[in-house]
Motif scaffolding. Structure first.
Motif, PDB file in Angstrom:
ATOM      1  N   ASP A  61      61.428  -0.161  48.749  1.00 56.45           N
ATOM      2  CA  ASP A  61      62.846  -0.262  49.578  1.00 56.45           C
ATOM      3  C   ASP A  61      62.382  -0.801  50.752  1.00 56.45           C
ATOM      4  O   ASP A  61      61.325  -0.206  51.364  1.00 56.45           O
ATOM      5  CB  ASP A  61      63.530   1.318  49.728  1.00 56.45           C
ATOM      6  N   LYS A  62      62.865  -1.651  51.485  1.00 57.41           N
ATOM      7  CA  LYS A  62      62.562  -2.201  52.861  1.00 57.41           C
ATOM      8  C   LYS A  62      63.621  -2.436  53.700  1.00 57.41           C
ATOM      9  O   LYS A  62      65.025  -2.516  53.211  1.00 57.41           O
ATOM     10  CB  LYS A  62      61.690  -3.457  52.807  1.00 57.41           C
ATOM     11  N   SER A  63      63.380  -2.478  54.980  1.00 57.61           N
ATOM     12  CA  SER A  63      64.516  -2.740  55.847  1.00 57.61           C
ATOM     13  C   SER A  63      63.984  -3.885  56.900  1.00 57.61           C
ATOM     14  O   SER A  63      62.919  -4.027  57.112  1.00 57.61           O
ATOM     15  CB  SER A  63      64.759  -1.371  56.777  1.00 57.61           C
ATOM     16  N   ILE A  64      64.880  -4.696  57.378  1.00 54.03           N
ATOM     17  CA  ILE A  64      64.798  -5.828  58.370  1.00 54.03           C
ATOM     18  C   ILE A  64      65.780  -5.445  59.502  1.00 54.03           C
ATOM     19  O   ILE A  64      67.207  -5.046  59.166  1.00 54.03           O
ATOM     20  CB  ILE A  64      65.237  -7.121  57.671  1.00 54.03           C
ATOM     21  N   LYS A  65      65.126  -5.465  60.696  1.00 49.65           N
ATOM     22  CA  LYS A  65      66.085  -5.253  61.982  1.00 49.65           C
ATOM     23  C   LYS A  65      66.405  -6.419  62.775  1.00 49.65           C
ATOM     24  O   LYS A  65      65.722  -7.193  62.851  1.00 49.65           O
ATOM     25  CB  LYS A  65      65.062  -4.274  62.695  1.00 49.65           C
ATOM     26  N   CYS A  66      67.665  -6.240  63.164  1.00 51.42           N
ATOM     27  CA  CYS A  66      68.022  -7.320  64.015  1.00 51.42           C
ATOM     28  C   CYS A  66      68.864  -6.815  65.326  1.00 51.42           C
ATOM     29  O   CYS A  66      69.735  -5.874  65.302  1.00 51.42           O
ATOM     30  CB  CYS A  66      68.908  -8.052  63.158  1.00 51.42           C
ATOM     31  N   GLU A  67      68.522  -7.323  66.376  1.00 51.03           N
ATOM     32  CA  GLU A  67      69.273  -7.032  67.554  1.00 51.03           C
ATOM     33  C   GLU A  67      69.255  -8.435  68.406  1.00 51.03           C
ATOM     34  O   GLU A  67      68.810  -9.372  68.385  1.00 51.03           O
ATOM     35  CB  GLU A  67      68.293  -6.188  68.501  1.00 51.03           C
ATOM     36  N   GLN A  68      70.741  -8.551  69.060  1.00 49.72           N
ATOM     37  CA  GLN A  68      71.034  -9.600  70.082  1.00 49.72           C
ATOM     38  C   GLN A  68      71.437  -8.934  71.257  1.00 49.72           C
ATOM     39  O   GLN A  68      71.999  -7.736  71.351  1.00 49.72           O
ATOM     40  CB  GLN A  68      72.366 -10.344  69.327  1.00 49.72           C
ATOM     41  N   ASN A  69      70.985  -9.620  72.280  1.00 53.01           N
ATOM     42  CA  ASN A  69      71.348  -9.387  73.625  1.00 53.01           C
ATOM     43  C   ASN A  69      72.071 -10.225  74.415  1.00 53.01           C
ATOM     44  O   ASN A  69      72.058 -10.385  75.439  1.00 53.01           O
ATOM     45  CB  ASN A  69      69.943  -9.113  74.419  1.00 53.01           C
ATOM     46  N   LEU A  70      72.841 -10.900  73.608  1.00 56.11           N
ATOM     47  CA  LEU A  70      73.884 -12.036  74.210  1.00 56.11           C
ATOM     48  C   LEU A  70      75.256 -11.478  74.285  1.00 56.11           C
ATOM     49  O   LEU A  70      76.241 -12.180  74.805  1.00 56.11           O
ATOM     50  CB  LEU A  70      73.912 -13.167  73.097  1.00 56.11           C
ATOM     51  N   GLY A  71      75.442 -10.160  74.019  1.00 55.81           N
ATOM     52  CA  GLY A  71      76.856  -9.472  74.288  1.00 55.81           C
ATOM     53  C   GLY A  71      77.956  -9.950  73.226  1.00 55.81           C
ATOM     54  O   GLY A  71      79.138  -9.959  73.396  1.00 55.81           O
ATOM     55  N   HIS A  72      77.333 -10.550  71.998  1.00 57.21           N
ATOM     56  CA  HIS A  72      78.285 -11.138  71.032  1.00 57.21           C
ATOM     57  C   HIS A  72      78.876 -10.108  70.293  1.00 57.21           C
ATOM     58  O   HIS A  72      78.456  -8.935  70.174  1.00 57.21           O
ATOM     59  CB  HIS A  72      77.557 -11.931  70.282  1.00 57.21           C
ATOM     60  N   ASP A  73      80.145 -10.285  69.771  1.00 58.46           N
ATOM     61  CA  ASP A  73      80.965  -9.117  68.939  1.00 58.46           C
ATOM     62  C   ASP A  73      80.656  -9.364  67.680  1.00 58.46           C
ATOM     63  O   ASP A  73      80.890  -8.466  66.848  1.00 58.46           O
ATOM     64  CB  ASP A  73      82.418  -9.479  69.125  1.00 58.46           C
ATOM     65  N   THR A  74      80.097 -10.578  67.009  1.00 62.64           N
ATOM     66  CA  THR A  74      79.943 -10.750  65.710  1.00 62.64           C
ATOM     67  C   THR A  74      78.567 -10.852  65.197  1.00 62.64           C
ATOM     68  O   THR A  74      77.819 -11.791  66.028  1.00 62.64           O
ATOM     69  CB  THR A  74      80.983 -11.684  65.110  1.00 62.64           C
ATOM     70  N   MET A  75      77.906 -10.234  64.334  1.00 61.83           N
ATOM     71  CA  MET A  75      76.656 -10.551  63.587  1.00 61.83           C
ATOM     72  C   MET A  75      76.789 -10.743  62.282  1.00 61.83           C
ATOM     73  O   MET A  75      77.573 -10.224  61.495  1.00 61.83           O
ATOM     74  CB  MET A  75      75.779  -9.193  64.033  1.00 61.83           C
ATOM     75  N   TYR A  76      75.434 -11.596  61.859  1.00 69.53           N
ATOM     76  CA  TYR A  76      75.461 -11.844  60.497  1.00 69.53           C
ATOM     77  C   TYR A  76      74.367 -11.773  59.616  1.00 69.53           C
ATOM     78  O   TYR A  76      73.144 -11.778  60.371  1.00 69.53           O
ATOM     79  CB  TYR A  76      75.848 -13.333  60.280  1.00 69.53           C
ATOM     80  N   TRP A  77      74.163 -11.746  58.552  1.00 64.31           N
ATOM     81  CA  TRP A  77      72.956 -11.872  57.569  1.00 64.31           C
ATOM     82  C   TRP A  77      73.156 -13.024  56.921  1.00 64.31           C
ATOM     83  O   TRP A  77      74.166 -13.200  55.966  1.00 64.31           O
ATOM     84  CB  TRP A  77      72.634 -10.860  56.979  1.00 64.31           C
ATOM     85  N   TYR A  78      72.186 -13.910  56.860  1.00 60.70           N
ATOM     86  CA  TYR A  78      72.207 -15.124  55.736  1.00 60.70           C
ATOM     87  C   TYR A  78      70.932 -15.213  55.329  1.00 60.70           C
ATOM     88  O   TYR A  78      70.085 -14.590  55.669  1.00 60.70           O
ATOM     89  CB  TYR A  78      72.161 -16.426  56.824  1.00 60.70           C
ATOM     90  N   LYS A  79      70.989 -15.665  53.891  1.00 60.41           N
ATOM     91  CA  LYS A  79      69.943 -15.875  53.109  1.00 60.41           C
ATOM     92  C   LYS A  79      69.513 -17.198  52.617  1.00 60.41           C
ATOM     93  O   LYS A  79      70.371 -17.916  52.546  1.00 60.41           O
ATOM     94  CB  LYS A  79      70.044 -14.867  51.971  1.00 60.41           C
ATOM     95  N   GLN A  80      68.341 -17.834  53.136  1.00 62.75           N
ATOM     96  CA  GLN A  80      67.685 -19.170  52.728  1.00 62.75           C
ATOM     97  C   GLN A  80      66.810 -19.008  51.451  1.00 62.75           C
ATOM     98  O   GLN A  80      65.805 -18.377  51.522  1.00 62.75           O
ATOM     99  CB  GLN A  80      67.135 -19.684  53.686  1.00 62.75           C
TER     100      GLN A  80
END
Lengths: 114, 112
Positions: free
Chosen positions: A18-37
């Protein structure tokens, strides 16, 4: 002053872990996404969150679970990793989540499952 | 089922000349199109977009042309510069949802 940052950059692990990936944005945006390539280079949406609320949930296995503690963070937890999960995972954010609101991507996390 | 197709995996263009990247789509409900640019080890960055009410949108050296009847769009870069070497993703969305569908990308090499 990275706008969308995700960690780790590389992740090598064995099947079943089991693993985790962390994401943070400092743009003040309302919406966040995960994409897979994937290996065929397609960039496909997995999830989107607007203000901590799940908006889009594509046909992704239940082993993948996003968690948004606040609107600046969207983490991705993956249980029981499989070989086919090997891919580059991109976090992104946008101001409103509207389609004419450009996506701001992180630099990606390359996950390799052995 | 590829709804957004970029049939050229790569393209090489001399510096100073025009680069033309092509994209075809199959879903007639798509009415908003975008191009993203990606450097190695970085995420894609937004470049330019076009709504289906237009057939052309220009931003500096970048112009996107849309041919709705042919379900085809193209990105023109003129003049091409070394920093334009990157992978270019075409993307599209339909009004009924905000999901953006990406193509596989075209790798552009600008030759000195």
């Amino acid at each position: 002053d990275t706008a969308v940052s995700q960690t780790p950059k590389y992740l090598v692990t064995q099947m079943g872990n089991d693993k985790s990936i962390k994401c943070e944005q400092n743009l003040g945006h309302d919406t966040m996404y995960w994409y897979k390539q994937d290996s065929k280079k397609f960039l496909k949406i997995m999830f989107s969150y607007n203000n901590k609320e799940l908006i889009i949930n594509e046909t992704v296995p239940n082993r993948f679970s996003p968690k948004s503690p606040d609107k600046a963070h969207l983490n991705l937890h993956i249980n029981s990793l499989e070989l086919g999960d090997s891919a580059v995972y991109f976090c992104a954010s946008s101001p409103t989540g509207d389609r004419d609101s450009p996506l701001h991507f992180g630099n990606g996390t390359r996950l390799t499952v052995t | 089922d590829q709804q957004v197709k970029q049939n050229s995996p790569s393209l090489s263009v001399q510096e100073g000349r025009i680069s033309i990247l092509n994209c075809d789509y199959t879903n007639s409900m798509f009415d908003y199109f975008l191009w993203y640019k990606k450097y190695p080890a970085e995420g894609p960055t937004f470049l330019i977009s076009i709504s289906s009410i237009k057939d052309k949108n220009e931003d500096g050296r970048f112009t996107v042309f849309l041919n709705k009847s042919a379900k085809h769009l193209s990105l023109h870069i003129v003049p091409s510069q070394p920093g334009d070497s990157a992978v270019y993703f075409c993307a599209a969305s339909a009004k009924r949802d905000d999901k953006i569908i990406f193509g596989k990308g075209t790798r552009l090499h600008i030759l000195p």
